[in-house]
Design a protein around this motif. Sequence first.
Motif, PDB file in Angstrom:
ATOM      1  N   LYS A 131      98.506  -6.059  65.705  1.00 30.37           N
ATOM      2  CA  LYS A 131      97.440  -6.954  66.155  1.00 30.37           C
ATOM      3  C   LYS A 131      96.052  -6.393  65.831  1.00 30.37           C
ATOM      4  O   LYS A 131      95.099  -7.155  65.696  1.00 30.37           O
ATOM      5  N   MET A 140      96.391 -17.360  61.815  1.00 30.42           N
ATOM      6  CA  MET A 140      96.584 -17.873  63.166  1.00 30.42           C
ATOM      7  C   MET A 140      98.062 -18.078  63.535  1.00 30.42           C
ATOM      8  O   MET A 140      98.494 -17.632  64.602  1.00 30.42           O
ATOM      9  N   PRO A 141      98.893 -18.724  62.716  1.00 30.83           N
ATOM     10  CA  PRO A 141     100.309 -18.880  63.113  1.00 30.83           C
ATOM     11  C   PRO A 141     100.983 -17.528  63.363  1.00 30.83           C
ATOM     12  O   PRO A 141     101.688 -17.347  64.351  1.00 30.83           O
ATOM     13  N   ARG A 143      99.549 -14.708  64.163  1.00 28.56           N
ATOM     14  CA  ARG A 143      98.977 -14.091  65.372  1.00 28.56           C
ATOM     15  C   ARG A 143      99.559 -14.703  66.640  1.00 28.56           C
ATOM     16  O   ARG A 143      99.785 -13.991  67.623  1.00 28.56           O
ATOM     17  N   LEU A 144      99.796 -16.008  66.627  1.00 27.73           N
ATOM     18  CA  LEU A 144     100.400 -16.642  67.803  1.00 27.73           C
ATOM     19  C   LEU A 144     101.827 -16.133  68.033  1.00 27.73           C
ATOM     20  O   LEU A 144     102.229 -15.869  69.163  1.00 27.73           O
ATOM     21  N   VAL A 145     102.571 -15.985  66.956  1.00 23.38           N
ATOM     22  CA  VAL A 145     103.929 -15.438  67.069  1.00 23.38           C
ATOM     23  C   VAL A 145     103.859 -13.994  67.557  1.00 23.38           C
ATOM     24  O   VAL A 145     104.620 -13.583  68.441  1.00 23.38           O
ATOM     25  N   ASP A 147     101.487 -12.654  69.349  1.00 26.16           N
ATOM     26  CA  ASP A 147     101.133 -12.710  70.785  1.00 26.16           C
ATOM     27  C   ASP A 147     102.362 -13.015  71.633  1.00 26.16           C
ATOM     28  O   ASP A 147     102.549 -12.423  72.706  1.00 26.16           O
ATOM     29  N   ALA A 148     103.187 -13.952  71.178  1.00 23.04           N
ATOM     30  CA  ALA A 148     104.402 -14.285  71.928  1.00 23.04           C
ATOM     31  C   ALA A 148     105.306 -13.056  72.056  1.00 23.04           C
ATOM     32  O   ALA A 148     105.858 -12.783  73.122  1.00 23.04           O
TER      33      ALA A 148
END
Length: 191
Positions: A131, A140-141, A143-145, A147-148
């Motif tokens: 990160k 963004m996609p 980074r969202l994964v 973060d999950a």
Amino acid sequence: MSIRHGLLALLERGPMYGYQLRAAFEESTGATWPLNIGQVYTTLSRLERDGLVRPLPENDGGQRPYEITDSGRAELTVWFATPISRTDRPRDELAIKLALALTTPGVDVRAVVQTQRTATMRALQEYTRLKTREAEPGDMPWRLVLDAMIFQAEAEIRWLDHCETSLVRYTPPPAKAPDPAPYEQQQEVKS
């Protein structure tokens, strides 16, 4: 979760036949994973082929109990000592693994919890390191994964902390043998 390892854990308690294994599996996992009896017998056949269980002589009721072999015990020990991979969890294998560890003789549940905590902490550190990488416009996609995965690892660590605290207060019930009632009922019918 591997049905294979679940059945080995149950057979560590003592010899059982297919229907006993299915009932014990569902009881041990809080019925979160209903098990088809065909899966039980198919898995037992594979375990026997691999030398991890062996059939015992049929009882008078026509049921064939199975017992775990030394190779099966070694396989089970490795499974309990190996952390669950975060890559493929169609069910919460970790929760089921801990439930079975609590009811399997000779398993150090605290060691299972600690082994998983260590692996999850390593994963969390790696995710956090990823990160810190400078973001690109199309990230963004990803980074969202990421973060999950971070949130899931943090939640798992909190849950493992809770499990460890609960284990301090836990007094295991006395061990109980597999229910022989179906066998005894068949004996009464034959008499």
